[in-house]
Design a protein around this motif. Structure first.
Motif, PDB file in Angstrom:
ATOM      1  N   ASP A 116      48.617  43.430  32.913  1.00 30.18           N
ATOM      2  CA  ASP A 116      48.663  44.830  33.282  1.00 30.18           C
ATOM      3  C   ASP A 116      48.348  45.407  34.435  1.00 30.18           C
ATOM      4  OD1 ASP A 116      48.247  46.537  31.219  1.00 30.18           O
ATOM      5  OD2 ASP A 116      46.164  46.626  32.129  1.00 30.18           O
ATOM      6  N   ASP A 117      48.628  44.889  34.816  1.00 36.07           N
ATOM      7  CA  ASP A 117      48.984  45.434  36.303  1.00 36.07           C
ATOM      8  C   ASP A 117      50.543  45.399  36.819  1.00 36.07           C
ATOM      9  OD1 ASP A 117      49.127  46.339  39.091  1.00 36.07           O
ATOM     10  OD2 ASP A 117      49.153  44.370  40.158  1.00 36.07           O
ATOM     11  N   LYS A 155      39.665  37.367  31.167  1.00 37.46           N
ATOM     12  CA  LYS A 155      39.955  38.716  32.303  1.00 37.46           C
ATOM     13  C   LYS A 155      40.810  38.853  33.302  1.00 37.46           C
ATOM     14  CE  LYS A 155      36.143  41.313  31.158  1.00 37.46           C
ATOM     15  NZ  LYS A 155      34.618  41.668  31.077  1.00 37.46           N
ATOM     16  N   SER A 156      41.226  37.636  34.075  1.00 34.66           N
ATOM     17  CA  SER A 156      41.305  37.878  35.385  1.00 34.66           C
ATOM     18  C   SER A 156      43.306  37.787  34.860  1.00 34.66           C
ATOM     19  CB  SER A 156      41.631  36.949  36.205  1.00 34.66           C
ATOM     20  OG  SER A 156      41.374  35.935  36.772  1.00 34.66           O
ATOM     21  N   ILE A 157      43.584  37.280  33.817  1.00 34.64           N
ATOM     22  CA  ILE A 157      45.021  37.052  33.298  1.00 34.64           C
ATOM     23  C   ILE A 157      45.366  38.434  33.222  1.00 34.64           C
ATOM     24  CG2 ILE A 157      46.120  35.840  32.074  1.00 34.64           C
ATOM     25  CD1 ILE A 157      44.985  32.752  32.146  1.00 34.64           C
ATOM     26  N   TRP A 158      44.285  38.279  32.175  1.00 31.84           N
ATOM     27  CA  TRP A 158      44.524  39.960  31.508  1.00 31.84           C
ATOM     28  C   TRP A 158      45.345  41.366  33.024  1.00 31.84           C
ATOM     29  CZ3 TRP A 158      46.902  42.465  27.647  1.00 31.84           C
ATOM     30  CH2 TRP A 158      46.750  44.128  27.595  1.00 31.84           C
ATOM     31  N   GLY A 159      44.676  41.511  33.416  1.00 32.41           N
ATOM     32  CA  GLY A 159      44.631  41.958  33.924  1.00 32.41           C
ATOM     33  C   GLY A 159      45.406  41.577  34.949  1.00 32.41           C
ATOM     34  N   TRP A 160      45.814  40.725  35.674  1.00 33.79           N
ATOM     35  CA  TRP A 160      47.448  40.282  36.668  1.00 33.79           C
ATOM     36  C   TRP A 160      47.728  40.614  35.597  1.00 33.79           C
ATOM     37  CZ3 TRP A 160      50.763  37.220  34.358  1.00 33.79           C
ATOM     38  CH2 TRP A 160      51.764  36.390  35.253  1.00 33.79           C
ATOM     39  N   GLN A 213      36.064  34.963  32.110  1.00 33.35           N
ATOM     40  CA  GLN A 213      35.936  35.704  33.274  1.00 33.35           C
ATOM     41  C   GLN A 213      38.010  35.189  33.691  1.00 33.35           C
ATOM     42  OE1 GLN A 213      33.819  37.381  34.520  1.00 33.35           O
ATOM     43  NE2 GLN A 213      35.999  38.474  36.049  1.00 33.35           N
ATOM     44  N   ILE A 214      38.168  34.049  33.383  1.00 35.22           N
ATOM     45  CA  ILE A 214      39.687  33.272  33.526  1.00 35.22           C
ATOM     46  C   ILE A 214      40.696  34.645  32.584  1.00 35.22           C
ATOM     47  CG2 ILE A 214      41.330  31.922  33.437  1.00 35.22           C
ATOM     48  CD1 ILE A 214      39.746  29.910  34.612  1.00 35.22           C
TER      49      ILE A 214
END
Ligand code: FES
Lengths: 478, 173
Positions: free
Chosen positions: A12-13, A5-10, A2-3
């Motif tokens: 990528d954003d 994923k959220s790092i990637w999301g950040w 999950q971590i």
């Protein structure tokens, strides 16, 4: 998870990477069906290039680009276990890259994929082909053993055949009046910075064009390229029948690329890197420089063409090749792509492959090179241990005859085989030839004593078929 | 980049801005070109500047070491080798003694493509391992592809020493 994923999301954003990467990876490509495996050659070349960059960096971290030290550093690299493997990978990788880029070019040519709108793609490919050959040439030289050293000298002499500026050009290659301290550093910079920079640039441009114009669809006989309508037609094709590049096409690239790399590493481990020759000491005269296989065919070709044409071919040959490759996509930019409608394309490819294989093989045997290390003929060949025939056999070796003429499998193959000379020519004919010489044979007039000549003739006349050759009773002449 | 912003900019531009923009874009490209040239000139100059080595007389041995009628390999160091040149600072030559006082020195470079020629003493010939070029003892071509005789180095006798004048690699068009 999950971590991550959220790092990637950040990430990528903030960067928008996926917004161009995902469409790029998934862009539709033509469904190649039975021809699909033909499309893996370019990516394999790219994989091997990356392999060369990685192993090259590893080697550069142990290599000293100094004319006095390079040879020793290479010996050091080869003496370590992994260093020797890395050198092996780099060497086999070089061969693989030359082979793959060659087959890739042939594939593109046969498929007519250089036609509209992919002409510039072809031109960047031509640039990459020659840059790769430049890497192969400079790389062989960085080995900086005896062959590496003389390769520079020979290259300088070849460049010296250029009209007007030849002498300057030759010395430019040497980086001065003589081949020495300044020479190697330049080739190192060429091999490690200059040419790779251009390769990176052209690979980027090449790939950009592949995406921009789309991967060519497999050709079909009776479906010529019409520049006016092609783009529209290609769009429709992708729409109708396209598949996403990732993963539908990419997996083949990966499978083939993996095989190529596995073979290269396997060869590097089992066979190892090319052996280092003698040190690059110009005073060691015992040298017979030969290019690596990629240029062997060219070297053979230069040797076999008529002598008067040499200077032209050395300079104009490569130029002509470049011009033809550049003109191709401009002259033949439309029309049939299928090789079955362009049968001459097969002929051209067959001709090129044959040339390279045939002349490469000849270059390997090098029948024109005298065998200067041929030992004196053994008694079993001579047939007698003393007397004129035995003395003649010694003359045959000492006067250098044997370096060019073979007898019973000993000696060179530059001149006619003299195993059965006694059957073919009379002693008088031999004598004339020995005195007068020929285009490729020196005259021995004044260079051989009466005694030596009569021994030599006795020996040569005893070279006959049948039992007479084994036990000649006496010399048949003189 | 928002295209609207550019649009607005154009819309608001006074008529004189056309020439101002032209000037600015020329200025930008011109400065780039000049900066490039400032960097390129010394780099290219350095690369094109080939190392000229002054010729110098090098002793290769005492006169009596050489037999009359014999040809032997001699070697000498470049006049001012770069410190890291190592063995490549050495040069070989074939030295022939014709008489009491007359010496001839031949370059080892074959005039065909520069391979090192070897002296075959018993045959009294030079032979090139690359394509079988052959030269007579006096350096003239005996057979094979070489277009010219072996180049010579000037030789002199200084006291009891034989000396060779170093020269650039004899590449000729
Ligand atoms: S280089 Fe000597 S014969 Fe070709």
């Amino acid at each position: 998870m999950q971590i991550l994923k959220s790092i990637w999301g950040w990430f990528d954003d903030l960067t928008g990477v996926s917004s161009w990467l995902i469409p790029l990876a998934k862009h539709p490509v033509p469904h190649a069906r039975r021809s699909a495996w033909f499309y893996v050659l370019g990516s394999a070349t790219l994989f091997v290039f990356i392999l060369q960059v990685v192993t090259g960096i590893a080697l550069a971290s142990g290599y000293v680009a100094s004319a006095g030290e390079a040879y020793h550093t290479l010996a050091f690299i080869s003496s370590t276990r992994f260093g020797s493997i890395v050198r092996g990978i780099h060497a086999f990788g070089a061969s693989a890259m030359v082979i793959l880029i060659g087959i890739h070019a042939i594939r593109v040519y046969l498929f007519g994929a250089y036609k509209y709108p992919r002409q510039i793609g072809w031109l960047t490919g031509v640039a990459l082909l020659f840059l790769t050959l430049g890497m192969a040439f400079t790389g062989q030289l960085l080995r900086w053993d005896q062959t590496g050293f003389w390769t520079v000298v020979i290259a300088a002499y070849q460049a010296g055949r250029t009209p007007l500026v030849g002498s300057w050009l030759g010395h430019f290659i040497l980086a001065g009046d003589t081949a020495g301290g300044a020479t190697l550093s330049r080739f190192f910079a060429l091999h490690v910075f200059f040419i790779p920079a251009f390769i990176f640039f052209f690979i980027g441009f090449h790939l950009y064009l592949v995406v921009q114009n789309g991967i060519s669809e497999p050709p079909k006989a009776g479906r010529p390229v019409e520049p006016k309508t092609y783009r529209k037609w290609y769009e429709d094709l992708l729409h109708r029948d396209g598949i996403p590049f990732w993963p539908d096409a990419a997996w083949r690239d990966m499978v083939f690329g993996f095989l190529v790399i596995a073979v290269i590493v396997g060869l590097a481990i089992t066979i190892g890197p090319p052996a280092l020759g003698k040190p690059p000491d110009p005073t060691i005269i015992q040298a017979s420089p030969r290019p690596d296989w990629y240029f062997l065919w060219y070297y053979a070709l230069l040797t076999l063409i008529p002598r008067w044409s040499e200077s032209y071919v050395i300079i104009l040959g490569p130029l002509l090749l470049i011009v033809v490759l550049i003109l191709l996509p401009f002259v033949a930019y439309k029309g049939e792509r299928s090789p079955f409608k362009r049968p001459w394309a097969f002929a051209v490819v067959a001709f090129i492959v044959f040339m390279i294989a045939y002349f490469g093989m000849l270059g390997h045997v090098a029948p024109w090179s005298p065998r200067m290390n041929a030992p004196p003929l053994p008694a079993s060949v001579v047939g007698v241990a003393s007397g004129p025939i035995a003395d003649g056999a010694i003359v045959f070796h000492d006067k250098g005859c044997e370096f060019c003429h073979a007898i019973s499998g000993y000696g060179g193959i530059r001149g006619p085989d003299l195993t059965y000379a006694g059957d073919r020519i009379t002693p008088e004919q031999m004598e004339t030839r020995i005195y007068s010489g020929a285009a490729n044979m020196p005259s021995y007039n004044g260079n051989i004593t009466r005694q030596q000549l009569s021994d030599l003739l006795a020996f040569l006349s005893s070279r006959r078929r049948g039992p007479a050759a084994a036990l000649p009773v006496s010399s048949s002449s003189q | 980049m928002n295209p609207d912003l550019i649009e607005t900019g154009t819309a608001e531009a006074a008529p004189c801005d056309g020439s101002r923009r032209r000037f600015l874009s020329r200025l930008t490209m011109g400065l780039g070109a000049i900066a490039g040239a400032l960097v390129a000139v010394p780099c290219v100059g350095f690369l094109l500047g080939l190392r000229k080595v002054p010729s110098a007389w090098r002793t290769v041995g005492k006169i009596e070491e050489f037999q009359i009628g014999g040809t032997v390999k001699v070697s000498f160091r470049d006049p001012s080798p770069l410190p890291w040149a190592g063995v490549t600072a050495r040069t070989a030559a074939w030295l022939r003694r014709n008489s009491q006082t007359e010496f001839v020195a031949f370059a080892v470079d074959c005039t065909h493509l520069g391979c090192p020629v070897r002296w075959l003493a018993a045959a009294n010939l030079f032979m090139c391992p690359c394509h079988g070029g052959v030269y007579y003892a006096n350096g003239t071509v005996a057979a094979g592809p070489p277009p010219r005789p072996l180049p010579r180095y000037p030789v002199r006798i200084q006291g009891d020493q034989v000396q060779i004048l170093t020269s650039p690699v004899p590449i000729t068009t």
